[in-house]
Design a protein around this motif. Structure first.
Motif, PDB file in Angstrom:
ATOM      1  N   ILE A 170       0.850  -1.180   0.000  1.00  0.00           N
ATOM      2  CA  ILE A 170       0.000   0.000   0.000  1.00  0.00           C
ATOM      3  C   ILE A 170       0.890   1.235   0.000  1.00  0.00           C
ATOM      4  O   ILE A 170       1.980   1.219   0.574  1.00  0.00           O
ATOM      5  CB  ILE A 170      -0.950  -0.001   1.224  1.00  0.00           C
ATOM      6  CG1 ILE A 170      -1.949   1.149   1.135  1.00  0.00           C
ATOM      7  CG2 ILE A 170      -0.182   0.028   2.528  1.00  0.00           C
ATOM      8  CD1 ILE A 170      -3.078   1.039   2.143  1.00  0.00           C
ATOM      9  N   ARG A 171       0.414   2.281  -0.672  1.00  0.00           N
ATOM     10  CA  ARG A 171       1.178   3.525  -0.699  1.00  0.00           C
ATOM     11  C   ARG A 171       0.222   4.709  -0.723  1.00  0.00           C
ATOM     12  O   ARG A 171      -0.788   4.694  -1.427  1.00  0.00           O
ATOM     13  CB  ARG A 171       2.089   3.558  -1.916  1.00  0.00           C
ATOM     14  CG  ARG A 171       2.928   4.838  -2.006  1.00  0.00           C
ATOM     15  CD  ARG A 171       3.954   4.763  -3.103  1.00  0.00           C
ATOM     16  NE  ARG A 171       4.520   6.083  -3.366  1.00  0.00           N
ATOM     17  CZ  ARG A 171       5.404   6.342  -4.336  1.00  0.00           C
ATOM     18  NH1 ARG A 171       5.840   5.356  -5.113  1.00  0.00           N
ATOM     19  NH2 ARG A 171       5.852   7.562  -4.516  1.00  0.00           N
ATOM     20  N   MET A 172       0.569   5.715   0.055  1.00  0.00           N
ATOM     21  CA  MET A 172      -0.203   6.957   0.071  1.00  0.00           C
ATOM     22  C   MET A 172       0.480   7.947  -0.859  1.00  0.00           C
ATOM     23  O   MET A 172       1.512   8.538  -0.538  1.00  0.00           O
ATOM     24  CB  MET A 172      -0.282   7.506   1.493  1.00  0.00           C
ATOM     25  CG  MET A 172      -0.894   6.543   2.511  1.00  0.00           C
ATOM     26  SD  MET A 172      -2.599   6.066   2.140  1.00  0.00           S
ATOM     27  CE  MET A 172      -3.450   7.614   2.471  1.00  0.00           C
ATOM     28  N   PHE A 173      -0.079   8.111  -2.041  1.00  0.00           N
ATOM     29  CA  PHE A 173       0.481   9.014  -3.046  1.00  0.00           C
ATOM     30  C   PHE A 173       0.042  10.455  -2.793  1.00  0.00           C
ATOM     31  O   PHE A 173      -1.034  10.706  -2.248  1.00  0.00           O
ATOM     32  CB  PHE A 173      -0.005   8.622  -4.443  1.00  0.00           C
ATOM     33  CG  PHE A 173       0.689   7.447  -5.046  1.00  0.00           C
ATOM     34  CD1 PHE A 173       1.782   7.622  -5.878  1.00  0.00           C
ATOM     35  CD2 PHE A 173       0.240   6.157  -4.796  1.00  0.00           C
ATOM     36  CE1 PHE A 173       2.415   6.543  -6.454  1.00  0.00           C
ATOM     37  CE2 PHE A 173       0.871   5.070  -5.363  1.00  0.00           C
ATOM     38  CZ  PHE A 173       1.968   5.256  -6.193  1.00  0.00           C
ATOM     39  N   VAL A 186      -3.894  -9.707  -9.972  1.00  0.00           N
ATOM     40  CA  VAL A 186      -3.504  -8.493  -9.260  1.00  0.00           C
ATOM     41  C   VAL A 186      -4.734  -7.631  -9.000  1.00  0.00           C
ATOM     42  O   VAL A 186      -5.383  -7.163  -9.933  1.00  0.00           O
ATOM     43  CB  VAL A 186      -2.459  -7.690 -10.071  1.00  0.00           C
ATOM     44  CG1 VAL A 186      -1.979  -6.484  -9.261  1.00  0.00           C
ATOM     45  CG2 VAL A 186      -1.273  -8.574 -10.456  1.00  0.00           C
ATOM     46  N   GLY A 187      -5.056  -7.467  -7.721  1.00  0.00           N
ATOM     47  CA  GLY A 187      -6.149  -6.591  -7.332  1.00  0.00           C
ATOM     48  C   GLY A 187      -5.602  -5.224  -6.957  1.00  0.00           C
ATOM     49  O   GLY A 187      -4.669  -5.128  -6.162  1.00  0.00           O
ATOM     50  N   VAL A 188      -6.162  -4.178  -7.545  1.00  0.00           N
ATOM     51  CA  VAL A 188      -5.693  -2.814  -7.287  1.00  0.00           C
ATOM     52  C   VAL A 188      -6.861  -1.990  -6.755  1.00  0.00           C
ATOM     53  O   VAL A 188      -7.917  -1.915  -7.387  1.00  0.00           O
ATOM     54  CB  VAL A 188      -5.127  -2.163  -8.567  1.00  0.00           C
ATOM     55  CG1 VAL A 188      -4.619  -0.756  -8.261  1.00  0.00           C
ATOM     56  CG2 VAL A 188      -4.026  -3.018  -9.174  1.00  0.00           C
ATOM     57  N   GLY A 189      -6.646  -1.368  -5.592  1.00  0.00           N
ATOM     58  CA  GLY A 189      -7.638  -0.487  -5.004  1.00  0.00           C
ATOM     59  C   GLY A 189      -7.136   0.945  -5.019  1.00  0.00           C
ATOM     60  O   GLY A 189      -6.078   1.230  -4.448  1.00  0.00           O
ATOM     61  N   ILE A 190      -7.850   1.821  -5.687  1.00  0.00           N
ATOM     62  CA  ILE A 190      -7.446   3.228  -5.805  1.00  0.00           C
ATOM     63  C   ILE A 190      -8.490   4.092  -5.114  1.00  0.00           C
ATOM     64  O   ILE A 190      -9.674   4.048  -5.454  1.00  0.00           O
ATOM     65  CB  ILE A 190      -7.313   3.654  -7.280  1.00  0.00           C
ATOM     66  CG1 ILE A 190      -6.319   2.756  -8.016  1.00  0.00           C
ATOM     67  CG2 ILE A 190      -6.900   5.115  -7.385  1.00  0.00           C
ATOM     68  CD1 ILE A 190      -6.244   3.014  -9.514  1.00  0.00           C
ATOM     69  N   GLY A 191      -8.050   4.874  -4.133  1.00  0.00           N
ATOM     70  CA  GLY A 191      -8.960   5.782  -3.447  1.00  0.00           C
ATOM     71  C   GLY A 191      -9.351   5.287  -2.071  1.00  0.00           C
ATOM     72  O   GLY A 191      -8.715   4.413  -1.495  1.00  0.00           O
ATOM     73  N   CYS A 193     -12.117   9.703  -2.563  1.00  0.00           N
ATOM     74  CA  CYS A 193     -11.098   9.915  -1.531  1.00  0.00           C
ATOM     75  C   CYS A 193     -10.980  11.401  -1.185  1.00  0.00           C
ATOM     76  O   CYS A 193     -11.614  12.256  -1.813  1.00  0.00           O
ATOM     77  CB  CYS A 193      -9.746   9.360  -1.970  1.00  0.00           C
ATOM     78  SG  CYS A 193      -8.997  10.193  -3.386  1.00  0.00           S
ATOM     79  N   HIS A 194     -10.153  11.693  -0.208  1.00  0.00           N
ATOM     80  CA  HIS A 194      -9.917  13.061   0.265  1.00  0.00           C
ATOM     81  C   HIS A 194      -9.173  13.872  -0.802  1.00  0.00           C
ATOM     82  O   HIS A 194      -8.358  13.315  -1.551  1.00  0.00           O
ATOM     83  CB  HIS A 194      -9.103  13.009   1.560  1.00  0.00           C
ATOM     84  CG  HIS A 194      -9.038  14.284   2.327  1.00  0.00           C
ATOM     85  ND1 HIS A 194      -8.199  15.317   1.981  1.00  0.00           N
ATOM     86  CD2 HIS A 194      -9.720  14.692   3.428  1.00  0.00           C
ATOM     87  CE1 HIS A 194      -8.352  16.312   2.837  1.00  0.00           C
ATOM     88  NE2 HIS A 194      -9.275  15.960   3.734  1.00  0.00           N
ATOM     89  N   ILE A 195      -9.394  15.178  -0.836  1.00  0.00           N
ATOM     90  CA  ILE A 195      -8.743  16.022  -1.840  1.00  0.00           C
ATOM     91  C   ILE A 195      -7.219  16.032  -1.700  1.00  0.00           C
ATOM     92  O   ILE A 195      -6.505  16.299  -2.671  1.00  0.00           O
ATOM     93  CB  ILE A 195      -9.275  17.471  -1.790  1.00  0.00           C
ATOM     94  CG1 ILE A 195      -9.096  18.073  -0.393  1.00  0.00           C
ATOM     95  CG2 ILE A 195     -10.726  17.529  -2.239  1.00  0.00           C
ATOM     96  CD1 ILE A 195      -9.417  19.555  -0.311  1.00  0.00           C
ATOM     97  N   ALA A 196      -6.716  15.737  -0.495  1.00  0.00           N
ATOM     98  CA  ALA A 196      -5.266  15.771  -0.273  1.00  0.00           C
ATOM     99  C   ALA A 196      -4.612  14.405  -0.410  1.00  0.00           C
ATOM    100  O   ALA A 196      -3.395  14.288  -0.245  1.00  0.00           O
ATOM    101  CB  ALA A 196      -4.973  16.335   1.124  1.00  0.00           C
ATOM    102  N   SER A 197      -5.410  13.368  -0.706  1.00  0.00           N
ATOM    103  CA  SER A 197      -4.891  11.995  -0.662  1.00  0.00           C
ATOM    104  C   SER A 197      -5.090  11.265  -1.979  1.00  0.00           C
ATOM    105  O   SER A 197      -5.998  11.579  -2.758  1.00  0.00           O
ATOM    106  CB  SER A 197      -5.593  11.201   0.443  1.00  0.00           C
ATOM    107  OG  SER A 197      -5.377  11.772   1.705  1.00  0.00           O
ATOM    108  N   LEU A 198      -4.259  10.263  -2.190  1.00  0.00           N
ATOM    109  CA  LEU A 198      -4.431   9.316  -3.294  1.00  0.00           C
ATOM    110  C   LEU A 198      -3.896   7.959  -2.829  1.00  0.00           C
ATOM    111  O   LEU A 198      -2.798   7.555  -3.182  1.00  0.00           O
ATOM    112  CB  LEU A 198      -3.693   9.789  -4.549  1.00  0.00           C
ATOM    113  CG  LEU A 198      -3.796   8.895  -5.794  1.00  0.00           C
ATOM    114  CD1 LEU A 198      -5.242   8.602  -6.157  1.00  0.00           C
ATOM    115  CD2 LEU A 198      -3.068   9.527  -6.973  1.00  0.00           C
ATOM    116  N   PRO A 199      -4.682   7.246  -2.014  1.00  0.00           N
ATOM    117  CA  PRO A 199      -4.229   5.936  -1.543  1.00  0.00           C
ATOM    118  C   PRO A 199      -4.323   4.893  -2.656  1.00  0.00           C
ATOM    119  O   PRO A 199      -5.278   4.879  -3.435  1.00  0.00           O
ATOM    120  CB  PRO A 199      -5.214   5.591  -0.424  1.00  0.00           C
ATOM    121  CG  PRO A 199      -6.044   6.817  -0.215  1.00  0.00           C
ATOM    122  CD  PRO A 199      -5.987   7.599  -1.475  1.00  0.00           C
TER     123      PRO A 199
END
Length: 292
Positions: free
Chosen positions: A166-169, A199-204, A269-275
């Motif tokens: 996981i990464r918080m972009f 590969v499962g990818v979760g964005i947001g 997601c939050h305006i400041a985040s891109l998980p």
């Protein structure tokens, strides 16, 4: 006049227990058709002799497991459940079964014992004493309208789960940053998750929800199908091509078949985040759903 409770659908907890006991075994014994068909298609395309031979062995293993009622893999996984519980469902409690959670847990306990499936759960992450019955189950709950109860089981092996990330972009890193992260995660994993992988990818979402989205991406649709949003469908296609160009191949022995599919799901997601989370799944993609 009938009471609101009388209008609800009544489900016996013993019925839930029995169906869970059956599906944890069936999922571990029988590779589902969408997964097996994907492996067979990849075997025809694989150009590496070692890779082709490995895929043929995987297909033969699936045949033997189904016929002999044997585990597809010695790692029969954590018992992960996604429960969709209708608001108009109620349960008939029985001796030793006082809740839906208890019924699911008991079904896991009985199913893993009767199916001679490996018990892979330790009761404390540091002291490492095995619980002896593959419980507790890992249950995710969704309350939905109506009188339907759906329970989806996934046997999640350690080799693939350990290679997840996981990464918080920062939002500015955008699409290219996300795609590079996914590919690098698979590249770093190498042979460890037993490719060919899904590969499962979760964005947001947020930190924890992105991981849940990534896991749901593995089971929400048939292997190889695409996100209904063309933007994410195109992303899935690009990622699959890049991953299969890495040369890792089946079981890490080299070749073009490193992944069977990439499934991408997104959430606000939050305006400041891109998980972004990547949840890896091995070729023994053991998923089964029961509906009441």
């Amino acid at each position: 006049m009938s009471s609101p409770e009388a209008l609800k659908k009544l489900i016996r907890l013993s019925e839930v227990r029995d169906k869970i006991r059956n599906i944890v075994q069936k999922a571990n014994f029988e590779l589902q058709d969408d997964v097996l068909d994907s492996i067979k298609k990849m075997e025809k395309k694989e150009i590496s002799p070692q890779g082709k031979d490995t895929l043929q062995n995987i297909i033969e293993n699936a045949k033997i497991a189904r016929e002999e009622k044997l585990a597809l893999c010695q790692d029969t996984g954590l018992a992960v459940f996604f429960v969709e519980l209708g608001e108009d469902v109620t349960f008939e409690k029985e001796k030793h079964l006082g809740s839906l959670k208890e019924a699911i847990t008991e079904g896991v306990r009985q199913g893993y014992e009767e199916g001679y499936l490996r018990k892979s759960v330790v009761e404390d992450p540091i002291r490492r004493t095995n619980t002896g019955d593959n419980t507790p189950a890992y249950i995710h709950w969704d309350v939905i309208p109506g009188d339907v109860l759906k329970i989806t089981f996934m046997a999640k092996g350690g080799g693939a789960e350990n290679m997840s990330a996981i990464r918080m972009f920062a939002p500015a890193e955008g699409q290219n940053g996300i795609e590079d992260f996914v590919v690098k995660t698979v590249e770093k994993a190498g042979a460890n998750p037993c490719p060919p992988v899904i590969v499962g990818v979760g964005i947001g979402g947020n930190f924890e929800y992105s991981a849940l989205i990534a896991k749901k991406a593995l089971l929400r649709r048939p292997v190889g199908s695409h996100n209904p949003d063309s933007f994410y469908a195109d992303m899935e296609k690009r990622l699959l091509e890049r991953i299969n160009n890495l040369g890792i191949g089946p079981q890490g022995l080299g070749g073009r078949c490193t992944a069977l599919a990439v499934h991408v799901e997104s959430f606000p997601c939050h305006i400041a985040s891109l998980p972004v989370a990547v949840n890896m799944q091995c070729h023994s993609h053991r998923v089964l759903m029961v509906k009441f």
